[in-house]
Scaffold this motif. Structure first.
Motif, PDB file in Angstrom:
ATOM      1  N   GLN A 329      14.734 -11.836 -48.042  1.00 47.91           N
ATOM      2  CA  GLN A 329      14.544 -10.938 -47.000  1.00 47.91           C
ATOM      3  C   GLN A 329      15.342  -9.678 -47.156  1.00 47.91           C
ATOM      4  N   LEU A 330      16.666  -9.687 -47.695  1.00 46.50           N
ATOM      5  CA  LEU A 330      17.156  -8.513 -47.878  1.00 46.50           C
ATOM      6  C   LEU A 330      16.552  -7.618 -48.623  1.00 46.50           C
ATOM      7  N   ASN A 331      15.734  -8.125 -49.847  1.00 45.08           N
ATOM      8  CA  ASN A 331      15.057  -7.229 -50.735  1.00 45.08           C
ATOM      9  C   ASN A 331      14.084  -6.791 -50.010  1.00 45.08           C
ATOM     10  N   ASP A 332      13.233  -7.408 -49.151  1.00 41.11           N
ATOM     11  CA  ASP A 332      12.120  -7.003 -48.215  1.00 41.11           C
ATOM     12  C   ASP A 332      12.680  -5.952 -47.289  1.00 41.11           C
ATOM     13  N   ILE A 333      13.691  -5.690 -46.850  1.00 42.39           N
ATOM     14  CA  ILE A 333      14.155  -4.968 -45.647  1.00 42.39           C
ATOM     15  C   ILE A 333      14.430  -3.557 -46.548  1.00 42.39           C
ATOM     16  N   TYR A 334      15.179  -3.752 -47.662  1.00 43.60           N
ATOM     17  CA  TYR A 334      15.430  -2.653 -48.678  1.00 43.60           C
ATOM     18  C   TYR A 334      13.967  -1.608 -48.751  1.00 43.60           C
ATOM     19  N   ARG A 335      12.985  -2.381 -49.057  1.00 40.58           N
ATOM     20  CA  ARG A 335      11.744  -1.842 -49.426  1.00 40.58           C
ATOM     21  C   ARG A 335      11.015  -1.394 -48.017  1.00 40.58           C
ATOM     22  N   TYR A 336      11.388  -1.787 -46.907  1.00 40.93           N
ATOM     23  CA  TYR A 336      10.844  -1.226 -45.686  1.00 40.93           C
ATOM     24  C   TYR A 336      10.143   0.113 -45.581  1.00 40.93           C
ATOM     25  N   LYS A 337       8.983   0.232 -45.067  1.00 44.48           N
ATOM     26  CA  LYS A 337       8.443   1.532 -44.554  1.00 44.48           C
ATOM     27  C   LYS A 337       8.793   1.635 -43.097  1.00 44.48           C
ATOM     28  N   THR A 338       8.741   2.899 -42.775  1.00 42.43           N
ATOM     29  CA  THR A 338       9.484   3.316 -41.347  1.00 42.43           C
ATOM     30  C   THR A 338       8.173   3.713 -40.619  1.00 42.43           C
ATOM     31  N   GLU A 339       8.507   3.993 -39.376  1.00 41.99           N
ATOM     32  CA  GLU A 339       7.356   4.696 -38.523  1.00 41.99           C
ATOM     33  C   GLU A 339       6.292   3.922 -38.362  1.00 41.99           C
ATOM     34  N   GLU A 340       6.214   2.824 -38.375  1.00 34.10           N
ATOM     35  CA  GLU A 340       5.080   1.995 -38.416  1.00 34.10           C
ATOM     36  C   GLU A 340       4.586   1.723 -37.046  1.00 34.10           C
ATOM     37  N   TYR A 341       3.314   1.639 -36.774  1.00 31.40           N
ATOM     38  CA  TYR A 341       2.752   1.519 -35.513  1.00 31.40           C
ATOM     39  C   TYR A 341       1.743   0.318 -35.331  1.00 31.40           C
ATOM     40  N   SER A 342       1.423  -0.251 -34.272  1.00 30.10           N
ATOM     41  CA  SER A 342       0.533  -1.110 -34.104  1.00 30.10           C
ATOM     42  C   SER A 342       0.842  -2.732 -34.432  1.00 30.10           C
ATOM     43  N   HIS A 343       0.207  -3.493 -34.130  1.00 31.79           N
ATOM     44  CA  HIS A 343       0.513  -4.858 -34.349  1.00 31.79           C
ATOM     45  C   HIS A 343       0.917  -5.504 -35.504  1.00 31.79           C
ATOM     46  N   THR A 344       0.089  -4.443 -36.760  1.00 35.63           N
ATOM     47  CA  THR A 344       0.337  -4.913 -38.095  1.00 35.63           C
ATOM     48  C   THR A 344       1.464  -4.487 -38.685  1.00 35.63           C
ATOM     49  N   ALA A 345       2.430  -3.934 -37.867  1.00 37.61           N
ATOM     50  CA  ALA A 345       3.475  -3.466 -38.400  1.00 37.61           C
ATOM     51  C   ALA A 345       4.630  -4.499 -39.147  1.00 37.61           C
ATOM     52  N   VAL A 346       4.985  -4.221 -40.355  1.00 39.07           N
ATOM     53  CA  VAL A 346       5.899  -5.232 -40.802  1.00 39.07           C
ATOM     54  C   VAL A 346       7.394  -5.058 -40.499  1.00 39.07           C
ATOM     55  N   ASN A 347       7.904  -3.837 -40.551  1.00 39.51           N
ATOM     56  CA  ASN A 347       9.139  -3.460 -40.114  1.00 39.51           C
ATOM     57  C   ASN A 347       9.042  -3.095 -38.366  1.00 39.51           C
ATOM     58  N   LYS A 348       9.100  -4.517 -37.863  1.00 34.67           N
ATOM     59  CA  LYS A 348       8.525  -4.496 -36.195  1.00 34.67           C
ATOM     60  C   LYS A 348       9.813  -3.575 -35.524  1.00 34.67           C
ATOM     61  N   PHE A 349      11.069  -3.699 -35.977  1.00 38.10           N
ATOM     62  CA  PHE A 349      12.128  -3.089 -35.185  1.00 38.10           C
ATOM     63  C   PHE A 349      12.355  -1.611 -35.892  1.00 38.10           C
ATOM     64  N   ASN A 350      11.694  -1.048 -36.475  1.00 40.48           N
ATOM     65  CA  ASN A 350      11.748   0.087 -37.466  1.00 40.48           C
ATOM     66  C   ASN A 350      13.299   0.587 -37.843  1.00 40.48           C
ATOM     67  N   VAL A 351      13.538  -0.739 -38.747  1.00 43.35           N
ATOM     68  CA  VAL A 351      15.028  -0.400 -39.109  1.00 43.35           C
ATOM     69  C   VAL A 351      15.124   0.423 -40.387  1.00 43.35           C
ATOM     70  N   ILE A 352      15.902   1.266 -40.644  1.00 44.46           N
ATOM     71  CA  ILE A 352      15.783   2.372 -41.541  1.00 44.46           C
ATOM     72  C   ILE A 352      16.490   1.608 -42.799  1.00 44.46           C
ATOM     73  N   PRO A 353      15.868   1.641 -43.832  1.00 46.24           N
ATOM     74  CA  PRO A 353      16.565   0.836 -45.042  1.00 46.24           C
ATOM     75  C   PRO A 353      17.886   1.497 -45.583  1.00 46.24           C
ATOM     76  N   ASP A 354      18.073   2.679 -45.248  1.00 42.26           N
ATOM     77  CA  ASP A 354      19.436   3.436 -45.684  1.00 42.26           C
ATOM     78  C   ASP A 354      20.606   3.119 -44.673  1.00 42.26           C
ATOM     79  N   SER A 355      20.171   2.428 -43.680  1.00 48.83           N
ATOM     80  CA  SER A 355      21.266   1.905 -42.832  1.00 48.83           C
ATOM     81  C   SER A 355      21.804   0.595 -43.159  1.00 48.83           C
ATOM     82  N   ILE A 356      21.234   0.074 -44.270  1.00 50.24           N
ATOM     83  CA  ILE A 356      21.899  -1.094 -44.821  1.00 50.24           C
ATOM     84  C   ILE A 356      23.002  -0.977 -45.503  1.00 50.24           C
ATOM     85  N   PRO A 357      24.137  -1.628 -44.680  1.00 50.47           N
ATOM     86  CA  PRO A 357      25.367  -1.160 -45.351  1.00 50.47           C
ATOM     87  C   PRO A 357      25.755  -1.967 -47.011  1.00 50.47           C
ATOM     88  N   ASP A 358      26.418  -0.909 -47.754  1.00 51.71           N
ATOM     89  CA  ASP A 358      26.500  -1.340 -49.298  1.00 51.71           C
ATOM     90  C   ASP A 358      27.010  -2.720 -49.372  1.00 51.71           C
TER      91      ASP A 358
END
Length: 555
Positions: A329-358
């Protein structure tokens, strides 16, 4: 009192019938079930006491070798009889009894700390609801339920008081954070004074108090087999008032509870505002506990149960899907796309991958996982919080696979999460500029201290219960042995500081009651794992949502 233990061995398995293994889809059609009194541990199916045990089940409880799953080595001192009474147990019982508070001649709780050296009492002479829970469990396991019953009734009485902070009136169901008893030796009267948050640091109401009260009511009922208290009109009303606060409809789009900072054990500003894991896990456990005790003999009762069932379905899916983090799941979040819209969004909370702490990339093992601290729009708090994850296991908010993954994480990151004194309340510590922004430069929550990465002995009972439930008692044994090296010698401190928990906390009180009680509960549960039934709920086999993400399958 027995000289070496000061406790009696009793069976705590007065099970609240089949509710620990309930089927929500059929619940509303079932008649109420009665408690089966005092079945011994040997008479119960071992599967009722543990989940996902695999080849390390409770049937091998005393002989399980921990070297296989994670290369985890048991200290040589563990070769002695694990249940042999430790010299500090007698001291713990003596200290616990010194902390008892009486109201009109009856014990009603235990004060937070009996610090013989500190001149500044502050509020450590009060009975805190959350602090009393391990004390209550210790007395229940020792066959002394009266103090627990007195506490439940007294706090229930306080719930009925009008509660105000300045000119604002709090909800009717709010339980007090704490109370104290004022003795008037001249008039020979006792007076109760309650704090609902109006005197607390930050003036925050305790969201967790009501949940702990419901959980403790269930523990009392299971331990004693006494249905009359839970089924009394006052307790039924008290539960419904608490649940009304939580189940009311509003602007929420999530089934989780929106909370302010400082509303639980982490009772100072620590960046947990939003949807903290501790509150969500306690909320889930309280809902399931209430479900086993609420009567359905009128329309109000049936409606309340129906609302609980619906919320449990939504909450379990949300938490298992969006709060769970493992390597995949961490790897998936790391590869998230952002600014997704509609019910098909994978990144439902619009989390920015760069915000993942090192730090989380190094912290996450290949096998293991945990429920992260918080999830809200464009924000994921990746910190580990011990209480929330342990309660998730005990309540079966975590699936069997997730429960085992949490244990795998603790083993794999032993130095970080346990160190030299169990257990880190949170990990890692926040520091420097982030500390200044998140805590407001709180001098008590400096890095690796207090709530900010401090080590809290009281958490020993929770991790021990989680270890027993997942069939990993060797983890609990090692943690208890670490605590026994220091706790008595150091005077039962409230918390320890430092990355490894090597130093007594800079502002830690001595003879902290829940440090004492937490140790006793952990010891008694290891001696008799049937006690686990008081504070453990089995998985609902019908409530398994389809989770497309990795669940850290470790079997």
């Amino acid at each position: 009192m027995d000289g070496h233990l000061g406790m009696r061995k009793i069976s705590s398995h007065c099970s609240i019938s089949e509710m620990d293994d309930f089927d929500l889809s059929r619940l509303l059609d079932k008649p109420r079930l009665n408690i089966e009194r005092q079945r011994s541990f040997d008479e119960r199916s071992l599967s009722e006491l543990s989940i996902g045990l695999g080849r390390a089940g409770l049937e091998n409880y005393d002989t399980y070798s921990p070297g296989g799953r994670s290369g985890f080595n048991t200290p040589a001192s563990s070769t002695r009889n694990s249940f042999e009474p430790h010299p500090m147990v007698a001291d713990a019982w003596e200290s616990l009894r010194k902390s008892l508070v009486h109201f009109r001649g009856q014990p009603v709780g235990t004060i937070a700390a009996v610090d013989h050296q500190s001149e500044e009492v502050l509020n450590y002479d009060q009975v805190f609801v959350r602090d009393f829970v391990p004390s209550a469990l210790a007395f229940l396991m020792n066959g002394e339920p009266d103090i627990v019953k007195n506490f439940l009734l007294k706090t229930l009485h306080l719930q009925g008081w009008e509660k105000r902070v300045d000119r604002f009136k709090l909800g009717e169901g709010v339980m007090p954070a704490s109370f104290k008893v004022l003795h008037d030796p001249i008039r020979k009267t006792d007076t109760l004074i309650a704090d609902f948050g109006e005197s607390a640091i930050g003036r925050v109401a305790p969201v967790d108090s009501g949940f702990w009260w419901i959980i403790l009511l269930r523990a009392y009922t299971k331990s004693t087999g006494d249905l009359s208290l839970a089924e009394s009109a006052s307790c039924q009303k008290g539960m419904k008032l608490i649940l009304t606060l939580c189940l009311s409809e509003g602007f929420d789009t999530f089934p989780t509870l929106l909370c302010a900072d400082g509303c639980c054990m982490v009772d100072r500003r620590m960046g947990i505002y939003g949807y903290p894991i501790e509150i969500q896990a306690l909320f889930f456990m309280a809902l399931r506990s209430a479900l086993s005790m609420l009567k359905q003999d009128d329309a109000e009762g049936k409606e309340c149960v129906e609302r609980i069932v619906k919320r449990l379905h939504a909450l379990s899916y949300h938490m298992r899907s969006y709060f769970w983090l493992d390597f995949q799941q961490l790897n998936d979040i790391y590869r998230y796309k952002t600014e997704e819209y509609s019910h098909t969004a994978v990144n439902k909370f619009n989390v920015i991958p760069d915000s993942i702490p090192d730090w989380v990339f190094e912290f996450m093992p290949n096998r293991g996982g945990y429920f992260i601290g918080n999830v809200s729009p464009a924000r994921m708090d990746f910190r580990w919080f011990a209480l929330g994850n342990c309660v998730a296991i005990l309540s079966s908010l975590a699936t069997p696979e997730q429960s085992m993954a949490i244990m795998d994480l603790i083993e794999a990151r032993w130095d970080e999460l346990v160190g030299e004194m169990p257990l880190k309340i949170s990990y890692p510590a926040i520091e420097s500029h982030e500390w200044r922004i998140v805590t407001g430069c709180d001098p008590k929550n400096t890095r690796w201290s207090y709530h900010n990465g401090g080590s809290w002995p009281v958490l020993l009972w929770l991790v021990t219960a989680a270890c027993i439930k997942t069939g990993r008692p060797q983890i609990a044994r090692r943690a208890i042995e670490l605590a026994e090296n220091r706790l008595l010698k150091d005077g039962w401190p409230e918390y320890y500081d430092g990355k490894l928990g090597r130093y007594i906390g800079k502002q830690a009180r001595k003879y902290q009651t829940w440090s004492i009680a937490g140790y006793l509960v952990a010891k008694m549960m290891l001696e008799d794992p049937s006690h686990l039934g008081m504070i453990s709920l089995e998985e609902d086999k019908q409530m398994k949502p389809v989770i497309k993400r990795s669940s850290s399958w470790t079997c």
